[in-house]
Scaffold this motif. Structure first.
Motif, PDB file in Angstrom:
ATOM      1  N   ALA B 282       0.818  -1.217   0.000  1.00 48.75           N
ATOM      2  CA  ALA B 282       0.000   0.000   0.000  1.00 48.75           C
ATOM      3  C   ALA B 282       0.850   1.263   0.000  1.00 48.75           C
ATOM      4  N   HIS B 283       2.103   1.145   0.416  1.00 51.16           N
ATOM      5  CA  HIS B 283       2.914   2.353   0.534  1.00 51.16           C
ATOM      6  C   HIS B 283       3.509   2.751  -0.816  1.00 51.16           C
ATOM      7  N   PRO B 284       3.292   3.984  -1.262  1.00 54.11           N
ATOM      8  CA  PRO B 284       3.738   4.361  -2.604  1.00 54.11           C
ATOM      9  C   PRO B 284       5.256   4.451  -2.769  1.00 54.11           C
ATOM     10  N   LEU B 285       6.013   4.457  -1.692  1.00 52.51           N
ATOM     11  CA  LEU B 285       7.462   4.593  -1.832  1.00 52.51           C
ATOM     12  C   LEU B 285       8.203   3.252  -1.807  1.00 52.51           C
ATOM     13  N   PHE B 286       7.453   2.140  -1.834  1.00 46.27           N
ATOM     14  CA  PHE B 286       8.098   0.823  -1.865  1.00 46.27           C
ATOM     15  C   PHE B 286       7.510  -0.032  -2.978  1.00 46.27           C
ATOM     16  N   GLU B 287       8.389  -0.837  -3.606  1.00 48.60           N
ATOM     17  CA  GLU B 287       7.895  -1.790  -4.609  1.00 48.60           C
ATOM     18  C   GLU B 287       8.525  -3.148  -4.331  1.00 48.60           C
ATOM     19  N   PRO B 288       7.808  -4.222  -4.653  1.00 44.68           N
ATOM     20  CA  PRO B 288       8.372  -5.546  -4.356  1.00 44.68           C
ATOM     21  C   PRO B 288       9.615  -5.829  -5.212  1.00 44.68           C
ATOM     22  N   VAL B 289      10.552  -6.574  -4.645  1.00 45.20           N
ATOM     23  CA  VAL B 289      11.751  -6.978  -5.379  1.00 45.20           C
ATOM     24  C   VAL B 289      11.421  -8.286  -6.101  1.00 45.20           C
ATOM     25  N   SER B 290      11.847  -8.385  -7.357  1.00 46.56           N
ATOM     26  CA  SER B 290      11.459  -9.551  -8.154  1.00 46.56           C
ATOM     27  C   SER B 290      12.148 -10.826  -7.653  1.00 46.56           C
ATOM     28  N   GLU B 291      11.559 -11.973  -7.948  1.00 47.96           N
ATOM     29  CA  GLU B 291      12.083 -13.267  -7.490  1.00 47.96           C
ATOM     30  C   GLU B 291      13.514 -13.501  -7.991  1.00 47.96           C
ATOM     31  N   ASP B 292      13.766 -13.094  -9.264  1.00 44.72           N
ATOM     32  CA  ASP B 292      15.104 -13.286  -9.824  1.00 44.72           C
ATOM     33  C   ASP B 292      16.160 -12.581  -8.998  1.00 44.72           C
ATOM     34  N   GLU B 293      15.828 -11.348  -8.640  1.00 47.19           N
ATOM     35  CA  GLU B 293      16.787 -10.574  -7.860  1.00 47.19           C
ATOM     36  C   GLU B 293      16.983 -11.186  -6.488  1.00 47.19           C
ATOM     37  N   LEU B 294      15.906 -11.725  -5.944  1.00 41.52           N
ATOM     38  CA  LEU B 294      16.006 -12.328  -4.619  1.00 41.52           C
ATOM     39  C   LEU B 294      16.956 -13.513  -4.643  1.00 41.52           C
ATOM     40  N   ASP B 295      16.934 -14.265  -5.756  1.00 45.09           N
ATOM     41  CA  ASP B 295      17.833 -15.420  -5.859  1.00 45.09           C
ATOM     42  C   ASP B 295      19.292 -14.993  -5.829  1.00 45.09           C
ATOM     43  N   GLN B 296      19.554 -13.801  -6.375  1.00 45.22           N
ATOM     44  CA  GLN B 296      20.926 -13.296  -6.413  1.00 45.22           C
ATOM     45  C   GLN B 296      21.377 -12.732  -5.065  1.00 45.22           C
ATOM     46  N   ASP B 297      20.389 -12.326  -4.273  1.00 48.11           N
ATOM     47  CA  ASP B 297      20.691 -11.585  -3.046  1.00 48.11           C
ATOM     48  C   ASP B 297      21.232 -12.510  -1.963  1.00 48.11           C
ATOM     49  N   ARG B 298      22.428 -12.167  -1.474  1.00 50.49           N
ATOM     50  CA  ARG B 298      23.061 -13.025  -0.476  1.00 50.49           C
ATOM     51  C   ARG B 298      22.385 -12.917   0.897  1.00 50.49           C
ATOM     52  N   CYS B 299      21.647 -11.832   1.088  1.00 51.62           N
ATOM     53  CA  CYS B 299      21.026 -11.648   2.411  1.00 51.62           C
ATOM     54  C   CYS B 299      19.795 -12.520   2.594  1.00 51.62           C
ATOM     55  N   VAL B 300      19.160 -12.878   1.473  1.00 49.52           N
ATOM     56  CA  VAL B 300      17.846 -13.496   1.580  1.00 49.52           C
ATOM     57  C   VAL B 300      17.878 -14.806   2.354  1.00 49.52           C
ATOM     58  N   GLU B 301      18.874 -15.639   2.044  1.00 45.57           N
ATOM     59  CA  GLU B 301      18.879 -16.930   2.742  1.00 45.57           C
ATOM     60  C   GLU B 301      19.202 -16.778   4.230  1.00 45.57           C
ATOM     61  N   LEU B 302      19.911 -15.678   4.553  1.00 46.74           N
ATOM     62  CA  LEU B 302      20.230 -15.454   5.966  1.00 46.74           C
ATOM     63  C   LEU B 302      18.987 -15.136   6.792  1.00 46.74           C
ATOM     64  N   LEU B 303      17.974 -14.594   6.113  1.00 42.34           N
ATOM     65  CA  LEU B 303      16.786 -14.169   6.843  1.00 42.34           C
ATOM     66  C   LEU B 303      16.232 -15.281   7.715  1.00 42.34           C
ATOM     67  N   SER B 304      16.156 -16.473   7.117  1.00 42.77           N
ATOM     68  CA  SER B 304      15.548 -17.565   7.873  1.00 42.77           C
ATOM     69  C   SER B 304      16.583 -18.407   8.606  1.00 42.77           C
ATOM     70  N   SER B 305      17.871 -18.285   8.245  1.00 45.37           N
ATOM     71  CA  SER B 305      18.841 -19.187   8.860  1.00 45.37           C
ATOM     72  C   SER B 305      19.722 -18.535   9.913  1.00 45.37           C
ATOM     73  N   ALA B 306      19.905 -17.214   9.833  1.00 47.28           N
ATOM     74  CA  ALA B 306      20.920 -16.596  10.685  1.00 47.28           C
ATOM     75  C   ALA B 306      20.471 -16.363  12.116  1.00 47.28           C
ATOM     76  N   THR B 307      19.226 -15.977  12.288  1.00 44.73           N
ATOM     77  CA  THR B 307      18.838 -15.567  13.632  1.00 44.73           C
ATOM     78  C   THR B 307      18.407 -16.745  14.485  1.00 44.73           C
ATOM     79  N   GLU B 308      18.474 -16.518  15.773  1.00 42.21           N
ATOM     80  CA  GLU B 308      18.076 -17.524  16.741  1.00 42.21           C
ATOM     81  C   GLU B 308      16.611 -17.914  16.540  1.00 42.21           C
ATOM     82  N   GLU B 309      15.814 -16.876  16.275  1.00 44.57           N
ATOM     83  CA  GLU B 309      14.384 -17.113  16.090  1.00 44.57           C
ATOM     84  C   GLU B 309      14.149 -17.950  14.834  1.00 44.57           C
TER      85      GLU B 309
END
Lengths: 448, 332
Positions: B282-309
């Protein structure tokens, strides 16, 4: 928790609301809001204005906390602790809209094209409503919100491009005025950060036509600061504590005085400042070239009364009001409409009884001698020779006021403000005591 | 028994007066087994050392040299709306990042002669701001490294530690409201720096309320990445305003983020996942990042694996919901 809440509970001071003053942009009428009542005096006809209100509810039920005219002067809005926002047509002085909000309203402003009325609440949210009268019922749309901080003032810049909101958490936020206000104002342009206490009021200095206006803000840290609101850059700090007039004021308490009101003359060159517990007005001059504020004059009122609100009119006359009315908290306990009506009648009655002082400061054109610096000189207008005369005073002051009474009321209102704005400080002892009532400690207590 | 011990370890860190401590210790000794008591005693001693002698802890106490989480247990929730009583800088130039990233600021002053000078100038200007005008120096801005990543609600700092190695030249800061937890992260980072000299110099932790004070720490367009991993779900509708992603808070995040900066959110609560996604949409200053780009992003896999939670969710083979959006320029 209950006992703790009670110890912080509402004293008399909590329920005092300061009197407010506003002048029509063309100088044709003066409005004083005290308690739940509006007192309007028409300077052209020299008579009191009687308002008509056919909306529901037809009157304010608690203290009015914010009043404002739009730039053209065809609209006026009042809002306050009863969570109602009323929009008035100033030609007929009839109420054209009444909206109920979820929270108490602290500030009201109009967009520069007068199509929207904006209001800020105690929860940190700013809402908007179209001024145009429509068939269907209006719902206020949320523009923006500060995170759970009381918004103390709300302004729209003179070119109409930004919304400036100041809050209790020392912040001044500049948001872009959206193309479609019903969809909110999601873009923040800048923050003006630097005050070291709650910000109480904001205004603009500099000439409107040049498009080079700057923001001035007053705060609980007793400074008036000058900002370039487009970049958030602080340009000058004027500390009112450095003034002799402020230091020598007879009141005993020497603690920092919060700035409680600001008004800028129509040409944007003079800033009038009200201070907590200060029985006068400070006039500061804005130096457009040096981008600085400097002290011009301090005017002490003859009565020992602390002014609560001020407003410049189109002819650079400064209107000042001192006074406060008891604000009767309705809270959420009211169930029946009869009770609500009774409470409202009581609030109106208190407002009618409340007395205030209204004074006028005028610019003296007669330059003293050849000294050019003395040319701009302001003077308190004598009560007898005041614009509007006896009729104005009896309308706006609401009876022969004993200055002691007004002084006490105004002081109580200031205390209420300070209590609301400053963070509560707890001693170590109090914190320890509070921990004992935390849920995760109960288990342990039971064991002992 | 297990439950009880946890509670007492919390108590040990909150009480400071000695006699209270002793009284508690006596009570515990009467109630708990010999082994448990030994544990507690350890805890109390370690606490005393912890603040003052980092190096001793790093060598002894714990084999790994890292602070132990059990001594930093805190309540899982903290009220983000209450008045804060910790010090907060008045504006971004008052933040002392030097203290957080000593290695980076040493480099800056060592390599560039003017570096220290510019910093000093800025400091002097800040001082003069008390009684006069300030003129910010753009020179200092160029020379001073800036924090570019923020992990809001960093918890025990798992993500920061992983990211530090991935982006060794970016300064990143974790923000945590719970005092004890942020204390733990600071200790952890300190221990890591001691253990691996030259590494982990680019991460730090702040005890602050990100909902209220982000603009006090960061300038407009400063951040390149913001992380919101497994935030408090606040199920009750009444408490939705405490959620860390909302329309009004997104306006603040958009303000401190650079154009093109990326906001990462992940949760294991489906309802919250949908909430975050719909708010970002809903926020006009943000747009979703495409799946292709997410595959390239090194941070994405850390989201679910790095933190204790995240690890906890993975252990229980729970589902996660992520929403990753880019800050875009305003259309208006």
């Amino acid at each position: 928790m209950e006992d703790h809440g009670a110890s912080l509970g509402a004293g008399v001071g909590d329920m005092m609301a300061p009197a407010l003053i506003s002048v029509h942009p063309d100088g044709s009428c003066v409005v004083v809001a005290i308690g739940a009542g509006l007192r309007i005096f028409d300077l052209l006809r020299n008579e009191q204005v009687v308002v008509s209100d056919e909306t529901v509810p037809a009157r304010h039920g608690e203290a009015i906390r914010a009043i404002s005219f739009n730039d053209k002067g065809n609209f006026f809005s009042s809002a306050g602790d009863d969570k109602l926002v009323k929009l008035w047509n100033t030609e007929s002085w009839s109420c054209i809209k009444t909206i109920r909000l979820p929270k108490k309203v602290t500030s009201v402003a109009f967009s520069k094209d007068s199509k929207w009325v904006l209001f800020a609440d105690k929860f940190g949210a700013v809402y908007t409503l179209p001024t145009a009268v429509k068939e269907e019922k209006d719902e206020p749309a949320q523009l923006l919100a500060h995170c759970c901080s009381i918004i103390t003032d709300l302004e729209v810049t003179s070119e109409g491009k930004y919304i400036v909101t100041s809050d209790r958490d020392f912040k001044i936020r500049v948001s872009v005025f959206p193309a479609d206000p019903l969809k909110g104002a999601p873009e923040i342009w800048s923050y003006c950060l630097g005050h070291t206490s709650f910000v109480t009021c904001t205004a603009f200095v500099g000439s409107q036509t040049s498009g080079q206006q700057l923001l001035v803000s007053g705060s609980g840290d007793s400074t008036v600061r000058l900002w370039d609101y487009k970049t958030g850059k602080m340009l000058h700090v004027f500390d009112t504590n450095e003034l002799e007039a402020v230091r020598d004021d007879k009141t005993v308490d020497c603690a920092a005085r919060a700035v409680i009101g600001l008004s800028v003359s129509p040409d944007g060159s003079i800033v009038a400042v009200l201070l907590e517990r200060f029985t006068g007005v400070l006039l500061l001059e804005y130096d457009d070239l040096g981008k600085r504020l400097k002290h011009l004059q301090s005017i002490i009122l003859s009565e020992h009364v602390v002014p609560t609100s001020l407003a410049f009119d189109v002819a650079s006359r400064l209107w000042i009001v001192a006074g406060a009315a008891e604000s009767i908290e309705l809270g959420d306990q009211l169930v029946t409409p009869e009770e609500a009506a009774a409470a409202e009648a009581r609030a109106q009655m208190t407002a009618k009884m409340a007395v205030a002082h209204v004074r006028l400061i005028v610019r003296c054109s007669g330059a003293v001698g050849q000294d050019a610096e003395k040319a701009a000189h302001y003077e308190l207008s004598e009560k007898e020779s005041m614009l509007g005369g006896e009729a104005l005073l009896s309308t706006l002051e609401g009876g022969r006021a004993d200055s002691g009474e007004v002084a006490v009321a105004a002081e109580a209102a200031e205390q209420a403000m300070r209590k609301l704005m400053s963070k509560r400080q707890y001693t170590l002892q109090e914190r320890e005591n509070r921990k004992r009532f935390r849920n995760d400690k109960k288990f342990e207590r039971n064991e002992v | 028994m297990q439950h009880r011990r946890k509670k007492y370890s919390t108590v040990f860190h909150e009480e400071t007066e000695k006699d209270v401590l002793f009284a508690r210790a006596r009570k515990i000794s009467a109630q708990l087994s010999q082994k448990a008591m030994a544990d507690q005693g350890n805890g109390a001693r370690e606490k005393g050392k912890k603040r003052t002698e980092h190096s001793t802890i790093a060598q002894g106490g714990d084999q790994k040299g890292l602070p132990r989480k059990r001594f930093y247990r805190a309540r899982a929730h903290s009220n983000p709306l209450s008045d804060s009583h910790f010090p907060v800088p008045n504006n971004p130039c008052e933040c002392d990042w030097k203290e957080h990233f000593p290695a980076f600021f040493k480099d800056a002053t060592g390599e560039v002669e003017n570096g220290s000078c510019a910093t000093e100038n800025m400091k002097a200007e800040n001082r003069s701001s008390e009684n006069g005008a300030i003129v910010p120096s753009s020179q200092a801005e160029k020379l001073e490294p800036k924090v570019r990543f923020a992990d809001v609600g960093c918890g025990f700092g798992g993500l920061l530690v992983k990211l530090s190695v991935l982006f060794p030249d970016k300064l990143m800061v974790g923000m945590e409201l719970r005092d004890k937890v942020s204390e733990y992260v600071k200790e952890r980072i300190h221990a890591l720096r001691v253990k691996h000299p030259g590494q982990y110099e680019n991460i730090s932790c702040l005890r602050t309320n990100a909902m209220k004070y982000l603009p006090n720490y960061f300038e407009k367009g400063q951040l390149e990445k913001m992380f919101f991993l497994f935030p408090d779900p606040h199920f009750k509708e009444k408490n939705h305003r405490r959620r860390i992603i909302s329309q009004t808070l997104l306006a603040e995040y958009a303000y401190i983020m650079a154009i093109g900066g990326i906001i990462y959110t992940i949760t294991d609560v489906e309802e919250l996942g949908e909430w975050m996604k719909s708010n970002l949409d809903a926020h006009p200053l943000f747009e979703p990042v495409s799946e292709d780009e997410l595959d390239q992003d090194r941070c994405v896999e850390l989201l679910s694996s790095a933190t204790e939670e995240g690890q906890k969710v993975a252990r229980n083979s729970g589902e996660t919901f992520r929403a990753i959006y880019r800050r875009i320029e305003s259309g208006a």
